[in-house]
Design a protein around this motif. Sequence first.
Motif: not given
Lengths: 422, 424
Positions: B9, B356, B358-359, B361-363, B365-366
Motif C-alpha cells: 500500500v 476471493i 484477490k477480493k 486483498y483489494g478490500l 488495500v481500500k
Amino acid sequence: MNYKKAIIKQGITLHKIDTNKFKTNLFAIFLTTKLNRENVTKNALISSILRRGTMNLPSQEEISKKMEEMYGGSFDCGLDKTGNNQVLKFYIETVNDKFIPQTKDDMLKQSLETLLDIVFNPYIENNAFKEEYLAQEKNNIKQLIEGKIDNKSRYALDRCIEEMYKGESYGLYKYGYIEDLEGITARDLYNYYQNLISNCKIDIFVSGIIDDQLDELVKNNENIKQLSERNGEFQKAELNNKKNTEPKEIIEKMDVTQGKLILGLDVNLSNEELKYDALLFNSILGGSANSKLFQNVREKANLAYVASSSYVRFKSNIFIKCGIEIENYKKALEIIKKQIEDMKNGDFTEDDIENSKKGIIASIKTIDDEQDTQITFYFGQELSNVPISINEYIKNVESVNKQNIIDIAKNVSINTIYFLRN
Amino acid sequence: MQIIENLKVKEKLYIEKLENGLTVLIIPKPGLLKKYIIWGTNYGSNDSTFIVPGEKEETVVPEGVAHFLEHKMFEQESGINSLDTLTALGVEANAYTTNDHTAYLYSCTDNFYEALDEFMDYVQHPYFTDENVEKEKGIIGQEIMMYDDYPEWQVYLNTMKAMYHNNPVKIDITGTIETISKIDKDILYKCYNTFYNPSNMAMVICGDFEPEKILQEVKNRLVKKSANGEIKRIYPDEPETIVKDKIEQKMEVSQSLYSIGIKDVVADEKEKVKRHIAIEILLNVLFGKSSKFYQELYSDGTIFGTPSIDYEFTNKYAHAIISGQSNYPEKVYEKFKAEAEKTISNGLNKDDFERIKKKIYGLYVKEYNDVEDISKMFLADYFKGINSFEYLEQIDLVNIDYTNQIAKELFNSNKMVLSLIKNK
C-alpha cells in the motif's frame, strides 16, 4: 486535485476528478429524471434489474465474479430523491493498478467499460428484460417498501416528509408503491428503460489517477456511441415559498420503546444566495454539539441522546430529529419551539456564528479527501442553479452575518410535527 | 522511532513507546488536508472484574461503566464541556466504546494544535460529581432505548447470548437502565485511575505530519504520570460449548432478521491474523455475492440483500457471524449448514479460493483510503496485539489447504447458533 468537465454529447457529461489521494479509482454513472407518481416504481425496478446482468455478463453471479477477479472491485447501486428528481446511481470502485501485484490489468479501462455495460447494455431476451429477473426484482422492491418500518427513526422522518408533501412529488417514497408492481411487464419496463436512457440527464464521474485517454475511451465506447443527444431536463433546487399555515400535528403508533419526534420546517428564501445563511441558521439551531437543540434538549434537560437538525438544500427544509421518552413529548416540543423562537429574536452570539462557520468550512475542506463525498459535491453543483467551486462555497459561508441569520429565522415556520409512539 | 514500511500500500508506520508506557503510532499522509487523531485505552465493556495494581481484592463494577465513563470524560471542572470547546474550534470530536477498548478522537483540517491542547487535557483530567453523573443517566437511558428499537442490534446481542455462557461479550456495551443506576462518581474515578494509565493506552495519528514533530507535540502535552503495574483482568471461565442453538425475539419488522453465529476457538498468538484471513476468504467463498448459496437463495426469493459476514475476536473469544433479512430464515440456516458440511468433506474450489483471495486483498488495500479508517483500524488491531500491515503481508501465506483445514475446525455443528427477530 483537478476537476474538469467534458460534454460527451448534449445531456451527457463526463466529470473528471484527477487525484492521487486514494488507493482506488471510483466510477459513477447517475441517471437523473423527474420524480413523479407514474414512474417512481418503474425507476426503482430499473435500478434494481440492471444489477442482474448485461449482454456480456448475463447474470449477477458473473458480474460478482468479474468484480472479485478485479481485486475486490465493488459494484453498487442506489436510488436517491434529490429535490423533485429521482436519481439512479451506479458505482464501481476498484483498486488502482499501482497497488496491485501484477499491473497488466488496466483496471481503469476495465472498470469503466463494465460500469457502462451494466447501465447501458442490460441483459435482454426477446426485446424485454428477462421474466425471471423481473419477478425476483419485483419481490425485492416489495421487500424494500415493506422494510420501511424496520428502522424506526428513518421511518418517522419518511412519514413526516410524506405528510408535508402530500400529493406532491417530493412526498413520494423513492422505492415506489407495491400496488404498481404487478401491472409492470418485462416488455413495458424495457420500453420504459429505453425511453429513460434516451431522455434522462446522464453524468459520468471518474475519480482517481486518470490517464489522458479517458475522454477518448468514453467517446469511443460502443454503449456511449449508441446514445443520442438529449435535453436531459431536471428540476432545479427550490426556494420553498410556502404560505405560513398552522403546523400539522401527526401522532402515530408502532411498537417502539422510545418515541421518535420529527419536526419539518419550511425555510422560505427569496433567492438562491440565501442558502448559505440558511446553512448557518441550521448549524446554530441543531447542526452540532454546540447547537441550541443539543445543548438544551440533551445537555440541559437530559431528555434525549439524539437531538439535531439538518438542512435539505434542494427543498429548503429543515428536519429536526429527537429520540425521547414518550411521556416527554410535550416538554421536548416546548423546548424545541423555544429554540426556534430564540433564533428569531437573535438570541445567539457572534461566537456561535464563528464556531458554526469553522465547522462547516472544515467539512467543506475535507471534501477532496473523501472520494465519494467529492463526487456527491460536484453532482450537487451540477444540479444547482448557481454551480460554484469549493473555494467560492467557503467564501459564501464566511460572508454570512448575524442579521442574515435572523432574517432567515423570521422566514422559518413549522410545517409538520410528527411523533411516533407506542 | 521504529519505522515499518509496507510496499503493497506504500505507507509507513512510525511507532514509539514513551517512557510513561504510552504507545504512539503515526501514519503520515502527505498532501491530505484531513487530519485524524485517536486516543484509546485498552478498557471496554468486557472489563468489569479486575484487580487494581497494588491491591489484592477484586473489584467488580456494574455493567456499562466503560461507556458511562466515555460520556463523562468531556465534562470539565470549569463547567465547559470539552466537546463544545472542540466543536467551537471547527473540529469534529467524538468518542466510542467497544468490548475491549474506549477511544476519543477528532478530525479536522485547521486548528489541529489548539484542538490537541483541549483533547489531551480532557482525556487526562476527569471531573466527576454526583450531580453530573446523575444527569448523564437520563441521556444514556435514551441511548439504551434507542438501541432497544434497532432490530439489527438486538439480533446481534441475542447471538452472543446464545453462544456465550459467561463471557461478558454477551452483555450490552451500554449496560442496562438498571445497571447504570448503580454507577456513581467513586466507581468512575476508580476505573479511570486503573485503566487510563498511559501504559494501558495507545494513540494513533494520521494525516500530513512530520512524525518527529508531532511526537514532540504529544509529549509536550502529557501530564506526568508513571506507568503503573499490570492490571489483572478477571474473566469468568467460558466453556467451549454454546448455551442454546436457537434464540428468538419478536419486534415490529417487515421480515425476519437472522444471525448465524459460530463459536470459534481463540487462536494461538502467532496464528491469529492468518486464521482471520483464512476465515474471511472461506466465508466469502461460501456465502458472498458470487456463492451458490447466495445465488440460489436469491433466485427463489428467500433472501434479497447479500448476507453480512463478520469475524470478531479478542484473546478471550472468537466467533463468526452471518446475518441478514429473510422471510424464511430457517431455510437460510439449513442451507448454510449444508454448505458447511459440504466444505468439510470436499474442500473449497480452487478457482473460487483464488478469486476471493484477490477480493480480500483489494478490500485490505481500500482500508488505506481514509485517515479515519486507517486510524481506527490501527488502534483496534493494536489492542489485539496486531500491527494492521500484517494482514497485507500474511495474506500471501494463506493457501487453500490451510483454509480447508480451518473450515474443518470452524464448522462444528455443535457450535452454531441461530438468532431470529420475528415480526410480532
